[in-house]
Motif scaffolding. Structure first.
Motif, PDB file in Angstrom:
ATOM      1  N   ILE A   1       6.602 -90.175  -6.960  1.00  0.00           N
ATOM      2  CA  ILE A   1       5.903 -91.343  -6.420  1.00  0.00           C
ATOM      3  C   ILE A   1       6.725 -92.015  -5.320  1.00  0.00           C
ATOM      4  O   ILE A   1       6.203 -92.375  -4.256  1.00  0.00           O
ATOM      5  N   LEU A   2       8.028 -92.167  -5.563  1.00  0.00           N
ATOM      6  CA  LEU A   2       8.878 -92.813  -4.565  1.00  0.00           C
ATOM      7  C   LEU A   2       8.975 -91.972  -3.292  1.00  0.00           C
ATOM      8  O   LEU A   2       9.034 -92.518  -2.180  1.00  0.00           O
ATOM      9  N   THR A   3       8.988 -90.652  -3.434  1.00  0.00           N
ATOM     10  CA  THR A   3       9.018 -89.782  -2.256  1.00  0.00           C
ATOM     11  C   THR A   3       7.755 -89.940  -1.427  1.00  0.00           C
ATOM     12  O   THR A   3       7.800 -89.990  -0.192  1.00  0.00           O
ATOM     13  N   ILE A   4       6.600 -90.021  -2.103  1.00  0.00           N
ATOM     14  CA  ILE A   4       5.335 -90.220  -1.395  1.00  0.00           C
ATOM     15  C   ILE A   4       5.351 -91.560  -0.653  1.00  0.00           C
ATOM     16  O   ILE A   4       4.964 -91.646   0.521  1.00  0.00           O
ATOM     17  N   ILE A   5       5.807 -92.604  -1.328  1.00  0.00           N
ATOM     18  CA  ILE A   5       5.838 -93.934  -0.703  1.00  0.00           C
ATOM     19  C   ILE A   5       6.805 -93.945   0.483  1.00  0.00           C
ATOM     20  O   ILE A   5       6.557 -94.612   1.495  1.00  0.00           O
ATOM     21  N   MET A   6       7.887 -93.184   0.385  1.00  0.00           N
ATOM     22  CA  MET A   6       8.823 -93.102   1.509  1.00  0.00           C
ATOM     23  C   MET A   6       8.147 -92.479   2.726  1.00  0.00           C
ATOM     24  O   MET A   6       8.337 -92.925   3.869  1.00  0.00           O
ATOM     25  N   HIS A   7       7.330 -91.438   2.493  1.00  0.00           N
ATOM     26  CA  HIS A   7       6.567 -90.850   3.594  1.00  0.00           C
ATOM     27  C   HIS A   7       5.622 -91.889   4.198  1.00  0.00           C
ATOM     28  O   HIS A   7       5.466 -91.958   5.428  1.00  0.00           O
ATOM     29  N   CYS A   8       4.999 -92.680   3.348  1.00  0.00           N
ATOM     30  CA  CYS A   8       4.106 -93.746   3.833  1.00  0.00           C
ATOM     31  C   CYS A   8       4.879 -94.759   4.669  1.00  0.00           C
ATOM     32  O   CYS A   8       4.377 -95.276   5.682  1.00  0.00           O
ATOM     33  N   SER A   9       6.114 -95.050   4.267  1.00  0.00           N
ATOM     34  CA  SER A   9       6.949 -95.998   5.010  1.00  0.00           C
ATOM     35  C   SER A   9       7.322 -95.454   6.375  1.00  0.00           C
ATOM     36  O   SER A   9       7.361 -96.200   7.366  1.00  0.00           O
ATOM     37  N   PHE A  10       7.591 -94.144   6.457  1.00  0.00           N
ATOM     38  CA  PHE A  10       7.880 -93.533   7.750  1.00  0.00           C
ATOM     39  C   PHE A  10       6.658 -93.616   8.658  1.00  0.00           C
ATOM     40  O   PHE A  10       6.777 -93.847   9.866  1.00  0.00           O
ATOM     41  N   TYR A  11       5.490 -93.437   8.082  1.00  0.00           N
ATOM     42  CA  TYR A  11       4.262 -93.567   8.869  1.00  0.00           C
ATOM     43  C   TYR A  11       4.136 -94.991   9.391  1.00  0.00           C
ATOM     44  O   TYR A  11       3.745 -95.202  10.559  1.00  0.00           O
ATOM     45  N   ALA A  12       4.436 -95.985   8.547  1.00  0.00           N
ATOM     46  CA  ALA A  12       4.365 -97.378   8.977  1.00  0.00           C
ATOM     47  C   ALA A  12       5.313 -97.628  10.149  1.00  0.00           C
ATOM     48  O   ALA A  12       4.982 -98.360  11.087  1.00  0.00           O
ATOM     49  N   ALA A  13       6.496 -97.014  10.089  1.00  0.00           N
ATOM     50  CA  ALA A  13       7.453 -97.157  11.184  1.00  0.00           C
ATOM     51  C   ALA A  13       6.913 -96.513  12.461  1.00  0.00           C
ATOM     52  O   ALA A  13       6.989 -97.093  13.555  1.00  0.00           O
ATOM     53  N   TYR A  14       6.367 -95.301  12.319  1.00  0.00           N
ATOM     54  CA  TYR A  14       5.793 -94.614  13.485  1.00  0.00           C
ATOM     55  C   TYR A  14       4.679 -95.454  14.093  1.00  0.00           C
ATOM     56  O   TYR A  14       4.601 -95.616  15.316  1.00  0.00           O
ATOM     57  N   ARG A  15       3.812 -95.985  13.240  1.00  0.00           N
ATOM     58  CA  ARG A  15       2.662 -96.755  13.692  1.00  0.00           C
ATOM     59  C   ARG A  15       3.093 -97.971  14.506  1.00  0.00           C
ATOM     60  O   ARG A  15       2.472 -98.305  15.523  1.00  0.00           O
ATOM     61  N   GLN A  16       4.174 -98.625  14.091  1.00  0.00           N
ATOM     62  CA  GLN A  16       4.618 -99.810  14.815  1.00  0.00           C
ATOM     63  C   GLN A  16       5.328 -99.452  16.116  1.00  0.00           C
ATOM     64  O   GLN A  16       5.179-100.149  17.121  1.00  0.00           O
ATOM     65  N   ILE A  17       6.071 -98.355  16.105  1.00  0.00           N
ATOM     66  CA  ILE A  17       6.859 -97.998  17.288  1.00  0.00           C
ATOM     67  C   ILE A  17       6.016 -97.310  18.356  1.00  0.00           C
ATOM     68  O   ILE A  17       6.088 -97.641  19.545  1.00  0.00           O
ATOM     69  N   PHE A  18       5.186 -96.355  17.930  1.00  0.00           N
ATOM     70  CA  PHE A  18       4.430 -95.545  18.892  1.00  0.00           C
ATOM     71  C   PHE A  18       2.945 -95.901  18.960  1.00  0.00           C
ATOM     72  O   PHE A  18       2.214 -95.340  19.762  1.00  0.00           O
ATOM     73  N   GLY A  19       2.509 -96.818  18.093  1.00  0.00           N
ATOM     74  CA  GLY A  19       1.108 -97.207  18.098  1.00  0.00           C
ATOM     75  C   GLY A  19       0.301 -96.416  17.090  1.00  0.00           C
ATOM     76  O   GLY A  19       0.714 -95.353  16.621  1.00  0.00           O
ATOM     77  N   LEU A  20      -0.868 -96.925  16.756  1.00  0.00           N
ATOM     78  CA  LEU A  20      -1.737 -96.258  15.795  1.00  0.00           C
ATOM     79  C   LEU A  20      -2.190 -94.922  16.361  1.00  0.00           C
ATOM     80  O   LEU A  20      -2.719 -94.865  17.479  1.00  0.00           O
ATOM     81  N   PRO A  21      -1.988 -93.827  15.626  1.00  0.00           N
ATOM     82  CA  PRO A  21      -2.409 -92.512  16.129  1.00  0.00           C
ATOM     83  C   PRO A  21      -3.911 -92.467  16.362  1.00  0.00           C
ATOM     84  O   PRO A  21      -4.686 -93.180  15.715  1.00  0.00           O
ATOM     85  N   VAL A  22      -4.320 -91.599  17.277  1.00  0.00           N
ATOM     86  CA  VAL A  22      -5.740 -91.454  17.580  1.00  0.00           C
ATOM     87  C   VAL A  22      -6.397 -90.584  16.533  1.00  0.00           C
ATOM     88  O   VAL A  22      -5.732 -89.969  15.698  1.00  0.00           O
ATOM     89  N   ASP A  23      -7.738 -90.522  16.572  1.00  0.00           N
ATOM     90  CA  ASP A  23      -8.474 -89.714  15.618  1.00  0.00           C
ATOM     91  C   ASP A  23      -8.088 -88.253  15.754  1.00  0.00           C
ATOM     92  O   ASP A  23      -7.737 -87.774  16.832  1.00  0.00           O
ATOM     93  N   GLU A  24      -8.233 -87.519  14.630  1.00  0.00           N
ATOM     94  CA  GLU A  24      -7.955 -86.086  14.629  1.00  0.00           C
ATOM     95  C   GLU A  24      -8.882 -85.391  15.623  1.00  0.00           C
ATOM     96  O   GLU A  24     -10.071 -85.661  15.706  1.00  0.00           O
ATOM     97  N   GLY A  25      -8.291 -84.478  16.377  1.00  0.00           N
ATOM     98  CA  GLY A  25      -9.074 -83.758  17.366  1.00  0.00           C
ATOM     99  C   GLY A  25      -8.914 -84.335  18.756  1.00  0.00           C
ATOM    100  O   GLY A  25      -9.247 -83.709  19.741  1.00  0.00           O
ATOM    101  N   LYS A  26      -8.410 -85.590  18.854  1.00  0.00           N
ATOM    102  CA  LYS A  26      -8.114 -86.203  20.139  1.00  0.00           C
ATOM    103  C   LYS A  26      -6.608 -86.324  20.257  1.00  0.00           C
ATOM    104  O   LYS A  26      -5.915 -86.567  19.282  1.00  0.00           O
ATOM    105  N   THR A  27      -6.085 -86.207  21.422  1.00  0.00           N
ATOM    106  CA  THR A  27      -4.658 -86.264  21.599  1.00  0.00           C
ATOM    107  C   THR A  27      -4.301 -87.198  22.745  1.00  0.00           C
ATOM    108  O   THR A  27      -5.065 -87.397  23.674  1.00  0.00           O
ATOM    109  N   VAL A  28      -3.126 -87.764  22.640  1.00  0.00           N
ATOM    110  CA  VAL A  28      -2.603 -88.609  23.711  1.00  0.00           C
ATOM    111  C   VAL A  28      -1.222 -88.096  24.040  1.00  0.00           C
ATOM    112  O   VAL A  28      -0.380 -87.946  23.169  1.00  0.00           O
TER     113      VAL A  28
END
Length: 263
Positions: free
Chosen positions: A229-256
């Motif tokens: 469970i803690l490993t999964i939450i850590m992955h979620c935390s990395f996503y939160a960091a990515y989201r704040q630094i690089f912005g919310l990712p676009v929908d699947e199938g679209k790329t920036v």
């Protein structure tokens, strides 16, 4: 990529827990599927020890994609495990996995300069348990470990966001490593708080289990699902960091691309 205050690292951890609470079942099934795949891959003759490491970036995409699905209000399904196997990201992600192994070899190999190769022998299984116990007290293993960590930390900074950058932004391996390294460097204090918080969480949870169940087989049985469970939450935390630094990712199938500005 703006410079973030140290307290942001704690916010990422909190956001990771919040993401997990929204779909704990879906994320847990995703992780169990990942573990099953890694177990199956590990029994492949000859390549069984290398393939799981090489495929880590490929499978890691599934967890950040799962977090994106939660942000979008979609269900997290086990089929997300195949996300990283889609072209054109797959060859680059595999290259990143190979780089994981190469940098680990360099870091552990460099430790031989101060510990006479003891860390290398321990990692590669060249020493028996009895020989290791006899050698460690008289060695400089601690210095070897510190040197290996000092060499690997810059690589870890470059690896941190490389996989999602490759997958979502479709940049080259070199550019993904570059952007990841400087994203961490510019907000290093936030990442120190982030890492320290997760270290504290792991220590506190293990000590609580030891207090409740003692050093018994039951404690180990309880530790396994908690670690998952803690490993999964850590992955979620990395996503939160990515989201704040690089912005919310676009929908699947679209790329920036990071090579040109968004429309």
């Amino acid at each position: 990529m703006e410079k973030l205050p140290a307290s942001t690292g704690w916010q990422w951890v909190k956001q990771g827990f919040a993401l997990f609470r929204k779909q704990p079942g879906g994320l847990s099934m995703l992780f169990l599927g990942y573990m099953f795949c890694m177990l199956a891959i590990s029994i492949v003759p000859l390549l069984g020890q290398l393939l799981p490491v090489i495929l880590v970036p490929v499978f890691s995409v599934a967890f950040v994609q799962g977090c994106l699905y939660i942000d979008q209000g979609k269900r997290v399904l086990p089929s997300l495990l195949l996300s990283g196997f889609r072209k054109p990201a797959l060859p680059v992600l595999l290259g990143l996995g190979v780089l994981y192994i190469l940098m680990a070899i360099v870091a552990i190999g460099a430790s031989s300069l101060v510990d006479d190769g003891l860390l290398w022998q321990l990692v590669t299984g060249q020493l028996s348990e009895e020989a290791a116990r006899a050698a460690i007290p008289e060695s400089r293993l601690g210095l070897g470990i510190l040197l290996a960590i000092a060499i690997y930390v810059p690589a870890a900074m470059a690896f941190c966001f490389a996989a999602p950058l490759i997958y979502w932004k479709q940049v080259s391996l070199g550019k993904a490593l570059f952007f990841s390294f400087f994203a961490v460097w510019r907000s290093l204090s936030a990442f120190i708080v982030f890492a320290s918080t997760w270290f504290a969480i792991s220590i506190v949870t293990s000590q609580l289990l030891a207090m409740l169940f003692g050093r018994t087989p039951l404690m180990m049985q309880m530790m396994m699902p908690l670690s998952m469970i803690l490993t999964i939450i850590m992955h979620c935390s990395f996503y939160a960091a990515y989201r704040q630094i690089f912005g919310l990712p676009v929908d699947e199938g679209k790329t920036v691309s990071l090579d040109k500005p968004n429309d």
